[in-house]
Design a protein around this motif. Structure first.
Motif: not given
Length: 914
Positions: A48, A709, A715-716
C-alpha cells in the motif's frame, strides 16, 4: 510529456517503492499486442505504501471547458494595475499578471483543501498574501469545507499553512496597511453544525500565533470585517447567526449584529442602536473617503431590511433603501462595499452588481460578464479599477464597469456529473454550476488544444445529469432544478421539454409538490433498451416514448418525512430554488448484466433494488449506515448481484468517507473505505466505480482527490498524479481512459489505463517490467500539438504509450535491475558506461527501426533521447518520457517482449510504408 512533481506539504502516502512507471510515446498506428494476464494483487501493508510510485508517470489531461466557475474572493495590488488574485469555490487561488488576459493557479500543491473564502494582499508589502479557505457564500449542494489560513511571502509562488483549520469557513481577511504581520481573520465557521471556532481572530506575527478576540456564541460566525484605512485600529465586525440542515436554511438569530473596536481588537462594543432587533445575515464597510460614514447591509423582516447608513461611525443608523434586489437569497449574497474616493458611492453584490451614487437611496445595475456576485476589490487609489468575483469567475474593469475582461479563459467549472458516449472520439457530458450543461470532446482528431468549438450546450440546466444511448447519442436527455428535463435532438438542433409533471415549483414548499425533485435529479437510459428512460423524484419514473408520457414504477423510495417538507428557509428568507427539497432519489443504475435489476439511492440514505423491472422493491440499505446522501451507485459489470455505493454526510458536518460494496443484491454489505480514511480522514467520498475490464479494480473520487484500489477496496492508493487538489464529483471509464468531473477544475482525463489494469505488486522488485500497450490511433491531422496557455484544454498526445517499470538497484548490480547507485536508476549525474537504458523498436524481421536511450551521445539516438524523471524521495525506481517521430516507414503492428538484463526494451512488429 513533461514530468511534473507535486509540491504538496501533505504527502499522500509514504513513498518507498522500488520502481517507477515510465511512459514512452511512440508515433504508430493501432497496436496488436499479446494479451497480458491479470495477476492477483497482494494485500501486504507495505505494498500500500510503495505501490503508487509504479504508475507515477501516468498523467491527467485538463480537458476544460475554459469557462469560468464560481469565484467568491477577490484581491488586487494597489500599485500594480495588472496583478490580481481570485479565490475559487473548488479550484484554489488563481493569479493574473496581465489584468485578466490570462490566469494561472498559484496554490496547487500547497493547500490541503481547494475551496477559498477570502484573499488579502498586504498593501505595504505585496509579496505577502493571505488566503482563508472555505467558501463563505455557502450552498447546500456544492459547498466545500476549508482548512484555515495560508500565507505567501513571495507573491503566491509558495504557501505556508498558518493554522485555524477548525474554522471551516473564512469570510474576510484584513491586513494592516503598514504592517504585513498584523492580520485579522473573520471566521464564519461550519455551515452545518455549531462550533466554537467562530468570530474574529488576530495575529501579530504573520499567522504564527492567533488570538480569538471576538466571539459571540457557537452558532454565530463573522460574515464580514471592515478596517478604517485612515485609522487601522478601528475595526467593524459583522456577525451572522446561522445553520444549515439538508432540508432547511436558518439565516438569523439573536447572535446576528455588529461590533466595533477602536483599539485594534483588544475590546469590542455592540453598535446596533437603531437597527432591527432580530437580524439575519449582515455585511459592513467603512468609507475611506469619510471614516464617519459606515454602511451596513442587513437581512431582517420586510420593510426593516436593506441598506443602513451611519454618519457617526456606528453610533446611530438610518435605513436608506429596502429594495428587494439588495438582499435577495441573503444566505448566498449580502455583500456591501464603500467607494474609496467618494463618500456617496456604495456597491452591493447580489445576483446583479448594484451601484448607488446618492448615498444609497437609489440603485443602478452594472452589467458584468456573469451574474451572482460574491466579492469586489476596488483599487483604493482609483475606484475605476475593480476585480469582481462571481459565479463565472474573476473579471477586471478599468473604467468602473463599462467593460470587463473575459471569463472564458478560466478552467474552473464546477461539474456535477459526467456521462461519456461511445463515439469516436468520445464525448463527455455534464452540468456546470451556474451555467449551462456542456457536451465536449474528450479528445479531438485535429491538432492543438480543445477549444470552444469542441463543446456545446447539451440541454437541461446547471445541475444536469445527461443521459443517452451511448452508441447513438442523437437524443440527449438532460435535467435541471425542480424536475425540469429536456430532450435535445443533436441532428436537428431542436429541443423540447419532457418534464414528467410540468408544475412550476419555484418557491413552493415540498409538501405541495406532486413530485419532490433533487437539485441534481438523475436521469439514465436503460443499457438494455435505449428507448427506456428512468427519472428520479421520490418515485422512480419511466418513459418508453422519449418523454411524451411517464409512469411511476415504484412507491416512494425515500424516508418520506413530512416535517422536512415545509418552508426551506427562515426566519426571514425562504429558499425558493429547490436546493433543500429533501427525501428525493439521488442516484440510480440498471445492471448491465441483468435487465430489470435496478438500484436506487436516496438523498436521505436509503437504498432499494428491484429485480423484476419495478414490480416489487426491496429496501437493501446497509445495516448501521447513518442518514446521508447516497451520492453514487455503481452496478457491477462483473457480478450480477454486485454494486458499490458512496454515502456523503457533509451536510451533517461529517467529512468521513463512506464506501460500501455488495455481491449478493444488497443482502449484505461491506464497508471498504478504511484506506482512504487513514490517508485523509476528511476525504469524504463522492463516487466509486468499477473498472469494466479488471475485476476488483476500483476508482474513487473524493472531496480531496482521486484514489485507486486493486483489491476491491481492501486497500487504496492515491491516483492524484499531476491533477491538482480538487473535489471529484463523478467519473466514468470509457475506451480505456478514465474521465472525471470536478467541482472547480472542469473535466480531466487519464489516458490509457493499461498500467493500472496490468499492475501487480512487486513487479519492479524482480527487475524491469514492460506493460502491454493498448490500442492507439494514427490521425491524419495529428494529435497534441501546441496548446493555448489559457483558453484550450489538453488534447490526447500523439502516438502509442509504452509503459514500463525500471527496477531499483543496490550499489553495483541489483537483482534484475540496472547497474547503478540506489535511487539513480543507473543514470546518475556521472553514470558508468554500463548504466544506460535503451529501448529498441524492431520490425517483424528483427531489424531495429528506432532506438531510444538515456545515453544522448549514442549515434543511434539522434533526437530521440529518453528523458528519465528523478524518482520521488524515498523510492529507488525511476520514470521517463521519450517521443518517436517517424517518417514514411512506420510500425503497423508490434508485440512487446521484455526489458533485458542489459536494460534494452524490445518491441517487435511488422512495418509498412505510408
Amino acid at each position: 510529456m513533461r514530468s511534473i512533481e507535486a509540491r504538496s506539504p501533505f504527502p499522500l502516502f509514504p513513498r518507498s517503492a522500488r520502481g517507477l512507471l515510465v511512459a514512452l510515446v511512440l508515433a504508430a498506428p493501432a497496436a496488436e499486442v499479446r494479451a497480458a494476464g491479470v495477476p492477483t494483487v497482494a494485500q501486504e501493508a507495505d505494498a500500500d505504501q510503495e505501490g503508487t510510485s509504479l504508475y507515477q508517470s501516468m498523467r491527467w489531461r485538463n480537458v476544460g471547458p475554459f469557462r469560468g466557475g464560481r469565484a467568491v474572493a477577490a484581491a488586487g495590488v494597489p500599485d500594480d494595475r495588472l496583478t490580481y488574485y481570485m479565490g475559487t469555490a473548488g479550484g484554489g487561488v488563481w493569479k493574473t499578471s496581465d489584468a485578466g488576459i490570462s490566469w494561472h493557479p498559484v496554490t496547487d500543491g500547497f493547500v490541503g483543501t481547494s475551496s477559498v473564502g477570502a484573499v488579502a494582499v498586504s498593501e505595504s508589502d505585496p509579496n505577502v498574501v493571505y488566503v482563508g479557505m472555505g467558501e463563505h457564500s455557502i450552498r447546500g449542494v456544492t459547498t466545500s469545507h476549508g482548512d484555515g489560513v495560508y500565507r505567501s511571502t513571495d507573491a503566491g509562488r509558495t504557501w505556508t499553512h498558518m493554522g485555524l483549520a477548525p474554522t471551516r469557513t473564512i469570510s474576510r481577511i484584513r491586513v494592516h496597511p503598514e504592517d504585513p504581520d498584523l492580520v485579522y481573520v473573520a471566521a464564519q465557521g461550519s455551515p452545518f453544525a455549531p462550533t466554537p471556532e467562530r468570530g474574529i481572530y488576530r495575529s501579530r506575527d504573520g499567522g504564527e500565533t492567533w488570538e480569538l478576540i471576538l466571539h459571540v456564541d457557537e452558532n454565530t460566525g463573522a460574515s464580514d470585517l471592515a478596517m478604517d484605512r485612515t485609522n487601522p485600529r478601528i475595526l467593524y465586525a459583522s456577525m451572522w447567526d446561522h445553520d444549515r440542515e439538508p432540508w432547511y436554511i436558518r439565516s438569523g438569530g439573536p447572535g446576528s449584529g455588529f461590533w466595533k473596536s477602536t483599539d485594534g481588537g483588544d475590546t469590542w462594543e455592540e453598535i446596533n442602536a437603531g437597527l432591527p432587533e432580530m437580524m439575519g445575515k449582515t455585511a459592513i464597510d467603512v468609507s475611506p473617503a469619510d471614516p464617519d460614514r459606515v454602511w451596513a447591509l442587513i437581512e431582517a423582516d420586510e420593510d426593516v431590511d436593506g441598506v443602513y447608513r451611519s454618519d457617526d461611525a456606528g453610533r446611530s443608523w438610518t435605513l436608506v433603501s429596502s429594495e428587494r434586489q439588495l438582499r435577495g437569497r441573503a444566505w448566498y449574497y449580502i455583500e456591501i462595499y464603500a467607494d474609496p474616493l467618494d463618500r456617496e458611492t456604495v456597491y452591493v453584490m447580489n445576483s446583479p452588481f448594484l451601484k448607488s451614487i446618492d448615498g444609497g437611496r437609489t440603485w443602478e445595475t452594472i452589467q458584468t460578464p456573469h451574474v451572482d456576485h460574491h466579492d469586489l476589490w476596488i483599487n483604493p487609489f482609483d475606484s475605476q479599477v475593480m476585480l469582481s468575483a462571481n459565479d463565472g469567475g474573476g473579471t477586471v474593469t478599468f473604467n468602473g464597469g463599462e467593460t470587463w475582461s473575459t471569463q472564458e479563459n478560466q478552467p474552473t467549472a464546477q461539474i456535477y456529473r459526467i456521462a461519456v458516449d461511445n463515439q469516436f472520439p468520445y464525448r463527455m457530458y455534464g452540468g456546470q454550476q451556474d451555467n449551462t450543461s456542456v457536451g465536449m470532446l474528450g479528445w479531438a482528431t485535429h491538432a492543438g488544444g480543445l477549444g470552444w468549438k469542441d463543446w456545446f450546450d447539451a440541454g437541461g440546466g446547471e445541475s444536469a445529469w445527461v443521459a443517452f444511448d451511448p452508441d447513438n447519442p442523437r437524443y440527449l436527455y438532460a435535467t435541471s432544478i425542480q424536475g425540469m428535463i429536456t430532450e435535445l435532438d443533436t441532428e436537428l438542433g431542436s429541443s423540447r421539454s419532457v418534464q414528467a409533471y410540468p408544475q412550476f415549483q419555484l418557491g413552493m414548499d415540498a409538501e405541495d409538490m406532486r413530485y419532490r425533485w433533487n437539485w441534481n435529479g438523475p436521469v439514465v437510459v436503460s443499457p438494455h433498451d435505449p428507448s427506456v428512460i428512468y427519472h428520479g423524484a421520490q418515485h422512480l419514473l419511466r418513459s418508453r416514448d422519449r418523454g411524451v408520457t411517464w409512469e411511476e414504477m415504484s412507491p416512494d423510495l425515500t424516508r418520506n418525512e413530512p416535517e422536512k417538507h415545509v418552508a426551506a428557509g427562515g426566519p426571514f428568507t425562504n429558499e425558493a430554488a429547490g436546493g433543500e427539497v429533501y427525501n428525493t432519489i439521488m442516484t440510480m443504475a440498471e445492471s448491465a448484466l441483468e435487465a430489470g435489476t435496478i438500484w436506487v439511492g436516496a438523498d436521505d440514505g436509503l437504498v432499494h433494488i428491484t429485480r423484476d423491472n419495478g414490480e416489487t422493491w426491496t429496501d437493501v440499505t446497509p445495516e448501521g449506515m447513518p442518514e446521508g446522501m447516497v451520492n453514487s451507485l455503481d452496478a457491477s459489470s462483473h457480478e450480477p448481484g454486485g454494486a458499490h455505493i458512496t454515502l456523503s454526510r457533509y451536510k451533517f458536518d461529517d467529512f468521513a468517507p463512506y464506501i460500501y460494496k455488495t455481491t449478493d443484491y444488497g443482502e449484505s454489505w461491506e464497508r471498504i473505505d478504511a484506506g482512504i480514511a487513514a490517508d485523509r480522514p476528511e476525504a469524504w467520498a463522492r463516487v466509486v466505480r468499477e473498472d469494466p475490464e479488471r475485476r476488483g479494480l476500483l476508482y474513487a473520487g473524493t472531496e480531496l482527490g482521486m484514489y485507486v484500489s486493486f483489491d476491491d477496496g481492501a486497500s487504496w492508493r492515491s491516483l492524484d498524479l499531476n491533477m491538482p487538489l480538487t473535489q471529484i464529483t463523478d467519473l466514468q471509464v470509457r475506451a480505456g481512459d478514465l474521465a472525471v468531473a470536478t467541482q472547480g477544475r472542469g473535466f480531466w482525463v487519464l489516458d490509457d489505463l493499461s498500467p493500472l489494469r496490468q499492475w501487480a505488486d512487486g513487479e519492479a522488485a524482480d527487475g524491469h517490467h514492460l506493460y502491454t500497450p493498448s490500442t492507439a490511433y494514427r490521425v491524419s491531422a495529428g494529435l497534441g500539438g501546441p496548446v493555448g496557455p489559457t483558453t484550450t484544454g489538453q488534447n490526447k498526445p500523439p502516438g502509442v504509450a509504452i509503459d514500463y517499470v525500471v527496477g531499483g538497484a543496490s550499489e553495483g548490480v541489483g537483482s534484475g535491475g540496472i547497474p547503478g547507485r540506489v535511487g539513480s536508476c543507473g543514470w546518475a549525474s556521472e553514470p558508468a558506461a554500463a548504466t544506460s537504458l535503451m529501448l529498441e523498436i524492431l520490425d517483424a524481421g528483427g531489424e531495429v527501426i528506432r532506438t531510444f536511450t538515456t545515453d544522448t551521445d549514442d549515434d543511434r539516438v539522434r533526437a530521440s533521447a529518453m528523458r528519465p524523471r528523478p524518482p520521488p524521495p524515498g523510492t529507488t525506481g525511476c520514470s521517463g518520457t521519450c517521443a518517436w517521430r517517424v517518417g514514411r516507414r512506420i510500425a503497423e503492428s508490434y508485440s512487446v517482449s521484455s526489458v533485458t538484463h542489459r536494460g534494452i526494451v524490445r518491441c517487435r512488429g511488422r512495418t509498412a510504408r505510408g
